[in-house]
Design a protein around this motif. Sequence first.
Motif, PDB file in Angstrom:
ATOM      1  N   HIS A 147       0.810  -1.207   0.000  1.00 33.04           N
ATOM      2  CA  HIS A 147       0.000   0.000   0.000  1.00 33.04           C
ATOM      3  C   HIS A 147       0.850   1.268   0.000  1.00 33.04           C
ATOM      4  O   HIS A 147       1.995   1.267   0.418  1.00 33.04           O
ATOM      5  N   VAL A 148       0.229   2.351  -0.473  1.00 34.59           N
ATOM      6  CA  VAL A 148       0.839   3.673  -0.451  1.00 34.59           C
ATOM      7  C   VAL A 148       0.015   4.554   0.475  1.00 34.59           C
ATOM      8  O   VAL A 148      -1.219   4.549   0.421  1.00 34.59           O
ATOM      9  N   LEU A 149       0.687   5.296   1.354  1.00 32.65           N
ATOM     10  CA  LEU A 149       0.016   6.160   2.309  1.00 32.65           C
ATOM     11  C   LEU A 149       0.032   7.609   1.816  1.00 32.65           C
ATOM     12  O   LEU A 149       1.071   8.137   1.444  1.00 32.65           O
ATOM     13  N   PHE A 150      -1.163   8.239   1.818  1.00 28.69           N
ATOM     14  CA  PHE A 150      -1.282   9.654   1.469  1.00 28.69           C
ATOM     15  C   PHE A 150      -1.875  10.419   2.647  1.00 28.69           C
ATOM     16  O   PHE A 150      -2.724   9.900   3.378  1.00 28.69           O
ATOM     17  N   GLU A 151      -1.414  11.651   2.795  1.00 33.91           N
ATOM     18  CA  GLU A 151      -1.909  12.523   3.865  1.00 33.91           C
ATOM     19  C   GLU A 151      -2.305  13.869   3.266  1.00 33.91           C
ATOM     20  O   GLU A 151      -1.587  14.423   2.436  1.00 33.91           O
ATOM     21  N   GLU A 152      -3.462  14.377   3.700  1.00 37.81           N
ATOM     22  CA  GLU A 152      -3.899  15.722   3.328  1.00 37.81           C
ATOM     23  C   GLU A 152      -4.285  16.468   4.600  1.00 37.81           C
ATOM     24  O   GLU A 152      -4.818  15.869   5.535  1.00 37.81           O
ATOM     25  N   VAL A 153      -4.034  17.772   4.602  1.00 41.33           N
ATOM     26  CA  VAL A 153      -4.232  18.568   5.806  1.00 41.33           C
ATOM     27  C   VAL A 153      -5.052  19.819   5.490  1.00 41.33           C
ATOM     28  O   VAL A 153      -4.763  20.530   4.527  1.00 41.33           O
ATOM     29  N   LEU A 154      -6.073  20.071   6.306  1.00 44.31           N
ATOM     30  CA  LEU A 154      -6.866  21.287   6.213  1.00 44.31           C
ATOM     31  C   LEU A 154      -6.701  22.066   7.515  1.00 44.31           C
ATOM     32  O   LEU A 154      -7.238  21.677   8.554  1.00 44.31           O
ATOM     33  N   PRO A 155      -5.936  23.178   7.514  1.00 40.71           N
ATOM     34  CA  PRO A 155      -5.778  23.973   8.739  1.00 40.71           C
ATOM     35  C   PRO A 155      -7.114  24.555   9.197  1.00 40.71           C
ATOM     36  O   PRO A 155      -7.938  24.961   8.372  1.00 40.71           O
ATOM     37  N   MET A 156      -7.326  24.583  10.509  1.00 42.99           N
ATOM     38  CA  MET A 156      -8.511  25.199  11.112  1.00 42.99           C
ATOM     39  C   MET A 156      -8.032  26.216  12.142  1.00 42.99           C
ATOM     40  O   MET A 156      -8.088  25.971  13.354  1.00 42.99           O
ATOM     41  N   PRO A 157      -7.516  27.362  11.667  1.00 42.78           N
ATOM     42  CA  PRO A 157      -6.877  28.334  12.572  1.00 42.78           C
ATOM     43  C   PRO A 157      -7.798  28.859  13.664  1.00 42.78           C
ATOM     44  O   PRO A 157      -7.334  29.166  14.762  1.00 42.78           O
ATOM     45  N   ALA A 158      -9.089  28.965  13.400  1.00 46.34           N
ATOM     46  CA  ALA A 158     -10.021  29.456  14.412  1.00 46.34           C
ATOM     47  C   ALA A 158     -10.081  28.531  15.622  1.00 46.34           C
ATOM     48  O   ALA A 158     -10.390  28.958  16.737  1.00 46.34           O
ATOM     49  N   LEU A 159      -9.786  27.254  15.395  1.00 45.48           N
ATOM     50  CA  LEU A 159      -9.807  26.263  16.475  1.00 45.48           C
ATOM     51  C   LEU A 159      -8.407  25.913  16.956  1.00 45.48           C
ATOM     52  O   LEU A 159      -8.248  25.086  17.855  1.00 45.48           O
ATOM     53  N   GLY A 160      -7.392  26.515  16.315  1.00 45.03           N
ATOM     54  CA  GLY A 160      -6.017  26.178  16.666  1.00 45.03           C
ATOM     55  C   GLY A 160      -5.686  24.733  16.360  1.00 45.03           C
ATOM     56  O   GLY A 160      -4.943  24.086  17.099  1.00 45.03           O
ATOM     57  N   ALA A 161      -6.243  24.224  15.279  1.00 39.26           N
ATOM     58  CA  ALA A 161      -6.111  22.800  14.975  1.00 39.26           C
ATOM     59  C   ALA A 161      -6.062  22.583  13.464  1.00 39.26           C
ATOM     60  O   ALA A 161      -6.102  23.531  12.677  1.00 39.26           O
ATOM     61  N   ALA A 162      -5.978  21.335  13.079  1.00 42.73           N
ATOM     62  CA  ALA A 162      -5.999  20.976  11.662  1.00 42.73           C
ATOM     63  C   ALA A 162      -6.714  19.650  11.500  1.00 42.73           C
ATOM     64  O   ALA A 162      -6.633  18.764  12.366  1.00 42.73           O
ATOM     65  N   LEU A 163      -7.430  19.524  10.393  1.00 44.98           N
ATOM     66  CA  LEU A 163      -8.102  18.274  10.027  1.00 44.98           C
ATOM     67  C   LEU A 163      -7.181  17.507   9.098  1.00 44.98           C
ATOM     68  O   LEU A 163      -6.703  18.050   8.098  1.00 44.98           O
ATOM     69  N   VAL A 164      -6.911  16.265   9.438  1.00 48.75           N
ATOM     70  CA  VAL A 164      -5.980  15.437   8.673  1.00 48.75           C
ATOM     71  C   VAL A 164      -6.722  14.232   8.115  1.00 48.75           C
ATOM     72  O   VAL A 164      -7.469  13.570   8.839  1.00 48.75           O
ATOM     73  N   LEU A 165      -6.526  13.972   6.838  1.00 47.67           N
ATOM     74  CA  LEU A 165      -7.073  12.780   6.204  1.00 47.67           C
ATOM     75  C   LEU A 165      -5.923  11.878   5.785  1.00 47.67           C
ATOM     76  O   LEU A 165      -5.029  12.299   5.050  1.00 47.67           O
ATOM     77  N   LEU A 166      -5.942  10.642   6.269  1.00 51.10           N
ATOM     78  CA  LEU A 166      -4.977   9.623   5.837  1.00 51.10           C
ATOM     79  C   LEU A 166      -5.711   8.584   5.006  1.00 51.10           C
ATOM     80  O   LEU A 166      -6.775   8.103   5.392  1.00 51.10           O
TER      81      LEU A 166
END
Length: 205
Positions: A180-199
Motif C-alpha cells: 500500500h501507499v500512504l497519502f496525507e492531506e491537511v486542512l488547517p482550522m486556525p479558528a480552532l487552533g487545529a488541523a483536520l488530517v485525512l490519511l
Amino acid sequence: YLGGSGVILVSDRPTNVGRERFSIAHEIGHAWLHQNSLQCSESDLQGVHNDYGREAEANAFASELLMPTALLRSLHAKRDLDMNLILETAKSFEVSATAAALGLLRVTATPCAVIVCSNLGRAEGSKVNWVRRQTDFWPFVGAIVPAESAAHRNESSGVTRETELDIDTWCLRPMYATRHVLFEEVLPMPALGAALVLLTLYDPS
C-alpha cells in the motif's frame, strides 16, 4: 424537550454555519431519541468524536439527518476519498469539513482515518486530539503528531494536498508495509487552533 414541544438555544457568537446546523440537528436528535429535557454544554457539541452514550447517538442522528447515507454513497460512488471531496461535501450539505469527513468515512471502502491535531507548529509538539479510523490504523488520541508528517509541517492557511509518506509514518500495521501507499492531506482550522488530517491507503496494484 417537554410535553411534545421544545426550544433549542444556540449561541449568538459568530460561528461556522455548518457547525451551527449540526448543533441544531444534534439537539433535535436528543429530542427525538431521548424524549426528555437535556442541556448540552459547548464541549458536548464540539465532541463529534464521542463514541458512546447519548451524545454519540445524537451525533449519529444529526449526521444522518444532514447527510443521508444514500446521498453520500451516490456522491462517493465514482470518486476517491480526498480533501476535495470532503470540501465539496461540506459545501453541498452545508456542514463543517469535519462533519463531512466523518460522514464520508461511514460510506467509503478506502482504508482511511480522519484526525484532528492541535498545537501545530508549537515547541511543545502537536498532538492528536481525536481520531476516527478503520481498525487498520494506529494513531491514538494523545499521540504526538509525527515530525515527518505533512500535519506537523503545515502552518499555513491553505490545504496541503496529497502528500505521499513512508508507510510507517503514522504507525500503520505491518500488513500494509509492502503493498500500500500512504497519502496525507491537511486542512488547517486556525479558528480552532487545529488541523483536520485525512490519511488514506491505496493499493497500487
